[in-house]
Design a protein around this motif. Sequence first.
Motif, PDB file in Angstrom:
ATOM      1  N   LYS A 127       0.848  -1.207   0.000  1.00  0.00           N
ATOM      2  CA  LYS A 127       0.000   0.000   0.000  1.00  0.00           C
ATOM      3  C   LYS A 127       0.886   1.262   0.000  1.00  0.00           C
ATOM      4  CE  LYS A 127      -3.614   2.364   2.596  1.00  0.00           C
ATOM      5  NZ  LYS A 127      -2.960   3.667   2.603  1.00  0.00           N
ATOM      6  N   THR A 128       2.051   1.170   0.673  1.00  0.00           N
ATOM      7  CA  THR A 128       2.971   2.319   0.729  1.00  0.00           C
ATOM      8  C   THR A 128       3.409   2.728  -0.671  1.00  0.00           C
ATOM      9  OG1 THR A 128       3.765   1.652   2.895  1.00  0.00           O
ATOM     10  CG2 THR A 128       5.221   3.086   1.619  1.00  0.00           C
ATOM     11  N   ILE A 129       3.757   1.732  -1.500  1.00  0.00           N
ATOM     12  CA  ILE A 129       4.224   2.039  -2.862  1.00  0.00           C
ATOM     13  C   ILE A 129       3.081   2.665  -3.671  1.00  0.00           C
ATOM     14  CG2 ILE A 129       5.091   1.012  -5.023  1.00  0.00           C
ATOM     15  CD1 ILE A 129       6.569  -1.025  -3.090  1.00  0.00           C
ATOM     16  N   GLU A 130       1.868   2.142  -3.480  1.00  0.00           N
ATOM     17  CA  GLU A 130       0.691   2.734  -4.151  1.00  0.00           C
ATOM     18  C   GLU A 130       0.485   4.171  -3.695  1.00  0.00           C
ATOM     19  OE1 GLU A 130      -2.820   0.345  -3.529  1.00  0.00           O
ATOM     20  OE2 GLU A 130      -1.716  -1.484  -4.061  1.00  0.00           O
ATOM     21  N   ASP A 131       0.641   4.400  -2.376  1.00  0.00           N
ATOM     22  CA  ASP A 131       0.397   5.742  -1.822  1.00  0.00           C
ATOM     23  C   ASP A 131       1.325   6.791  -2.434  1.00  0.00           C
ATOM     24  OD1 ASP A 131      -1.597   4.752  -0.242  1.00  0.00           O
ATOM     25  OD2 ASP A 131      -0.439   4.741   1.624  1.00  0.00           O
ATOM     26  N   TYR A 132       2.584   6.394  -2.710  1.00  0.00           N
ATOM     27  CA  TYR A 132       3.524   7.367  -3.285  1.00  0.00           C
ATOM     28  C   TYR A 132       3.425   7.432  -4.809  1.00  0.00           C
ATOM     29  CZ  TYR A 132       5.484   8.256   1.271  1.00  0.00           C
ATOM     30  OH  TYR A 132       5.632   8.654   2.583  1.00  0.00           O
ATOM     31  N   GLY A 133       2.665   6.546  -5.394  1.00  0.00           N
ATOM     32  CA  GLY A 133       2.434   6.600  -6.833  1.00  0.00           C
ATOM     33  C   GLY A 133       1.232   7.474  -7.156  1.00  0.00           C
ATOM     34  N   ASN A 134       1.104   8.595  -6.437  1.00  0.00           N
ATOM     35  CA  ASN A 134      -0.054   9.480  -6.659  1.00  0.00           C
ATOM     36  C   ASN A 134       0.414  10.778  -7.314  1.00  0.00           C
ATOM     37  OD1 ASN A 134       0.993  11.248  -4.726  1.00  0.00           O
ATOM     38  ND2 ASN A 134      -0.140  10.302  -3.056  1.00  0.00           N
ATOM     39  N   SER A 135      -0.513  11.696  -7.481  1.00  0.00           N
ATOM     40  CA  SER A 135      -0.191  12.888  -8.278  1.00  0.00           C
ATOM     41  C   SER A 135       0.412  14.032  -7.459  1.00  0.00           C
ATOM     42  CB  SER A 135      -1.447  13.377  -8.995  1.00  0.00           C
ATOM     43  OG  SER A 135      -2.434  13.688  -8.038  1.00  0.00           O
ATOM     44  N   ARG A 136       0.770  13.770  -6.210  1.00  0.00           N
ATOM     45  CA  ARG A 136       1.420  14.822  -5.434  1.00  0.00           C
ATOM     46  C   ARG A 136       2.888  14.935  -5.851  1.00  0.00           C
ATOM     47  NH1 ARG A 136      -0.653  13.508   0.610  1.00  0.00           N
ATOM     48  NH2 ARG A 136       0.560  15.332   1.190  1.00  0.00           N
ATOM     49  N   PHE A 137       3.484  16.084  -5.543  1.00  0.00           N
ATOM     50  CA  PHE A 137       4.904  16.304  -5.847  1.00  0.00           C
ATOM     51  C   PHE A 137       5.721  15.968  -4.597  1.00  0.00           C
ATOM     52  CE2 PHE A 137       4.621  19.724  -9.443  1.00  0.00           C
ATOM     53  CZ  PHE A 137       3.753  18.909 -10.137  1.00  0.00           C
ATOM     54  N   TYR A 138       6.784  15.191  -4.777  1.00  0.00           N
ATOM     55  CA  TYR A 138       7.620  14.797  -3.645  1.00  0.00           C
ATOM     56  C   TYR A 138       9.084  15.077  -3.930  1.00  0.00           C
ATOM     57  CZ  TYR A 138       3.628  11.991  -1.996  1.00  0.00           C
ATOM     58  OH  TYR A 138       2.390  11.574  -1.568  1.00  0.00           O
ATOM     59  N   CYS A 139       9.837  15.281  -2.835  1.00  0.00           N
ATOM     60  CA  CYS A 139      11.294  15.224  -2.896  1.00  0.00           C
ATOM     61  C   CYS A 139      11.718  14.138  -1.914  1.00  0.00           C
ATOM     62  CB  CYS A 139      11.924  16.561  -2.507  1.00  0.00           C
ATOM     63  SG  CYS A 139      13.739  16.476  -2.527  1.00  0.00           S
ATOM     64  N   PHE A 140      12.258  13.052  -2.437  1.00  0.00           N
ATOM     65  CA  PHE A 140      12.687  11.931  -1.602  1.00  0.00           C
ATOM     66  C   PHE A 140      14.123  12.188  -1.139  1.00  0.00           C
ATOM     67  CE2 PHE A 140       9.369   9.996  -4.318  1.00  0.00           C
ATOM     68  CZ  PHE A 140       8.492   9.618  -3.306  1.00  0.00           C
ATOM     69  N   ASP A 141      14.260  12.323   0.181  1.00  0.00           N
ATOM     70  CA  ASP A 141      15.518  12.754   0.764  1.00  0.00           C
ATOM     71  C   ASP A 141      16.389  11.558   1.141  1.00  0.00           C
ATOM     72  OD1 ASP A 141      17.237  14.754   1.643  1.00  0.00           O
ATOM     73  OD2 ASP A 141      16.445  14.723   3.681  1.00  0.00           O
ATOM     74  N   ASP A 142      17.685  11.660   0.818  1.00  0.00           N
ATOM     75  CA  ASP A 142      18.664  10.609   1.171  1.00  0.00           C
ATOM     76  C   ASP A 142      18.386   9.294   0.446  1.00  0.00           C
ATOM     77  OD1 ASP A 142      20.794  11.425   2.591  1.00  0.00           O
ATOM     78  OD2 ASP A 142      19.964  11.052   4.574  1.00  0.00           O
ATOM     79  N   LEU A 143      18.241   9.388  -0.847  1.00  0.00           N
ATOM     80  CA  LEU A 143      17.975   8.210  -1.672  1.00  0.00           C
ATOM     81  C   LEU A 143      19.210   7.302  -1.707  1.00  0.00           C
ATOM     82  CD1 LEU A 143      15.949   6.924  -3.764  1.00  0.00           C
ATOM     83  CD2 LEU A 143      17.192   8.196  -5.520  1.00  0.00           C
ATOM     84  N   GLY A 144      18.987   6.013  -1.471  1.00  0.00           N
ATOM     85  CA  GLY A 144      20.073   5.049  -1.618  1.00  0.00           C
ATOM     86  C   GLY A 144      20.692   4.570  -0.326  1.00  0.00           C
TER      87      GLY A 144
END
Length: 220
Positions: A127-144
């Motif tokens: 569900k988490t992956i679905e939740d972030y696959g939405n039309s809001r704009f995000y900046c994912f911090d500290d990727l990797g």
Amino acid sequence: MDNPSKIMEGGVEFSIGKFDGKSMNYDFPKILVYLNAKGKLLFGEKFKLYKEDRNILLKLCSYFIKDKTICKKFGIDVEKGLLLSGPVGCGKTTLMKLLRHLVPLQRPYEMIPCRNVTFSFNHLGYKTIEDYGNSRFYCFDDLGVEPPGRFYGKDCNVMGEVLLSRHDLFLQSKQKIKTHATTNLNAEELEERYGNRVRSRMRELFNLIAFDEGSGDKRR
């Protein structure tokens, strides 16, 4: 009518350029004065912009104000998101938190630590992956550098899956759904972490803007 060349902060009016009623001409030195003041309000009196970061700031500001001439010079596509990379402590997160205030009329993005996405997945699953696959704009911090995802005994490269979802969304949306990210890793390390498929999607999703590898730790 709102004048986009003026921004009020802490009771002080800042001019960041000239507006003739139709088009806006930004002034980079004035933008830096505003960002320095806004940074002190957001992060405390010790905040400052560094001379050695001026080139990075020019690229980032040009992207946010959509200065197509300067963006073209640096090979920046204003339709894509930003992947801001650089060593630990060079100020990536701070700048991404700060620059979303530069053009108040633009759609804001939410800063999300990647480790929070993984923790959410470990608790709630796909569900988490679905939740972030939405039309809001995000900046994912500290990727990797986020911990591995695991739900009911199954391993998952959570941020890799989130980026694939965001890439699909980016291609499908008429008004491009933007995704930004910050990372300490270089291109090879990102490919090792997420695989070739995700890395190739990242090229379509992001403009890469990188600090020099020798950038010092500003948190000291």
